[in-house]
Design an enzyme around this catalytic site. Structure first.
Site, mmCIF file in Angstrom:
data_model
loop_
_atom_site.group_PDB
_atom_site.id
_atom_site.type_symbol
_atom_site.label_atom_id
_atom_site.label_comp_id
_atom_site.label_asym_id
_atom_site.label_seq_id
_atom_site.Cartn_x
_atom_site.Cartn_y
_atom_site.Cartn_z
ATOM 1 C CE LYS A 87 -4.253 1.303 2.389
ATOM 2 N NZ LYS A 87 -4.898 1.225 3.705
HETATM 3 C C1 E4P Z 1 -8.122 1.754 4.166
HETATM 4 O O1 E4P Z 1 -7.485 1.407 3.220
HETATM 5 C C2 E4P Z 1 -8.064 3.115 4.698
HETATM 6 O O2 E4P Z 1 -6.818 3.372 5.263
HETATM 7 C C3 E4P Z 1 -9.173 3.274 5.699
HETATM 8 O O3 E4P Z 1 -10.373 2.790 5.127
HETATM 9 C C4 E4P Z 1 -9.353 4.686 6.218
HETATM 10 O O4 E4P Z 1 -10.524 4.712 6.993
HETATM 11 P P1 E4P Z 1 -10.858 5.909 8.017
HETATM 12 O O5 E4P Z 1 -11.110 7.138 7.217
HETATM 13 O O6 E4P Z 1 -12.085 5.427 8.731
HETATM 14 O O7 E4P Z 1 -9.663 6.060 8.911
#
Ligand code: E4P
Length: 222
Positions: A87
């Site tokens: 990622k």
């Molecule tokens: C996933 O890939 C993201 O990092 C995550 O969904 C972010 O979510 P949040 O906005 O609830 O922190």
């Protein structure tokens, strides 16, 4: 639509896997910190544990922000397990790193996507997934779901194979709307996935079935 769980909590990942709905996991540095996972060795061990539970993609986010460090960190993460997806944040160095991994056959998830332009650039660089953050856009009075729709339309127009992974999903209606639009994947916490199961008519219907069964099966008085 694939269901990913957005957590680094092993119990939640196990529960979703046992429910039979899990296609993968997304994590980020905040979610790892929430579980108290610190230090490189522990982080690596934790990702391996997640990969051992789930039969699907596991997004592991790099902490580095410089290209050279990102590719070193990403290479190490990718070596952990064939299901690891590296990622990478949407930055200039990140886009360059996505190109590097794409050419090496290592899959990537470009995170922190807040515009269609960012999604298009990540896809052109070879990202396997783009992660537009629905909830965080809603939080600033911008329509997060409209962004999912825009990216799905653009990728469909050009036959782009990068998967649209709706992230920052906060409630069950977000999941339904993602499915209506045609997002390839959505990632949500376990509580949001489980909320899909609930309906008051299911609860009252089941209570009535069981009460009727009990009444009909009362022991007959002699
Ligand atoms: C996933 O890939 C993201 O990092 C995550 O969904 C972010 O979510 P949040 O906005 O609830 O922190």
């Amino acid at each position: 639509m694939k269901f990913f769980i957005d957590t680094a909590n092993l119990a939640d990942i196990r529960e979703a896997q046992e429910m039979g709905v899990l296609d993968g996991v997304t994590t980020n540095p905040s979610l790892m910190a929430k579980e108290g996972i610190t230090g490189k060795d522990n982080v690596m061990r934790h990702y391996k544990q997640i990969c051992d539970i789930v039969e699907g993609d596991v997004s592991a986010e790099v902490i580095s922000v410089k290209y050279e460090e990102m590719i070193k960190e990403g290479d190490e993460l990718a070596e952990l397990d064939e299901n690891i997806v590296v990622k990478i944040p949407m930055t200039a160095d990140g886009v360059k790193a996505i190109k590097y991994f794409s050419e090496k056959g290592i899959r990537t998830n470009c995170t922190l996507i807040f515009s269609a332009g960012q999604a298009l650039v990540a896809a052109k660089a070879g990202a396997s997934f783009v992660s537009p953050f629905v909830g965080r856009l809603d939080d600033i009075s911008t329509d997060g779901m409209a962004l999912i729709e825009q990216i799905v339309t653009i990728f469909t127009n050009y036959g782009i194979t990068t998967e649209v992974l709706a992230a920052s999903v906060r409630h069950p209606m977000h999941i339904i709307q993602c499915a209506e639009i045609g997002a390839d994947v959505m990632t949500a916490p376990l509580s949001v996935i489980k909320a899909l199961l609930n309906h008051p008519l299911t609860d009252s219907g089941l209570a009535k079935f069981l009460a009727d069964h009990e009444k009909a099966n009362l022991p007959v008085k002699q």
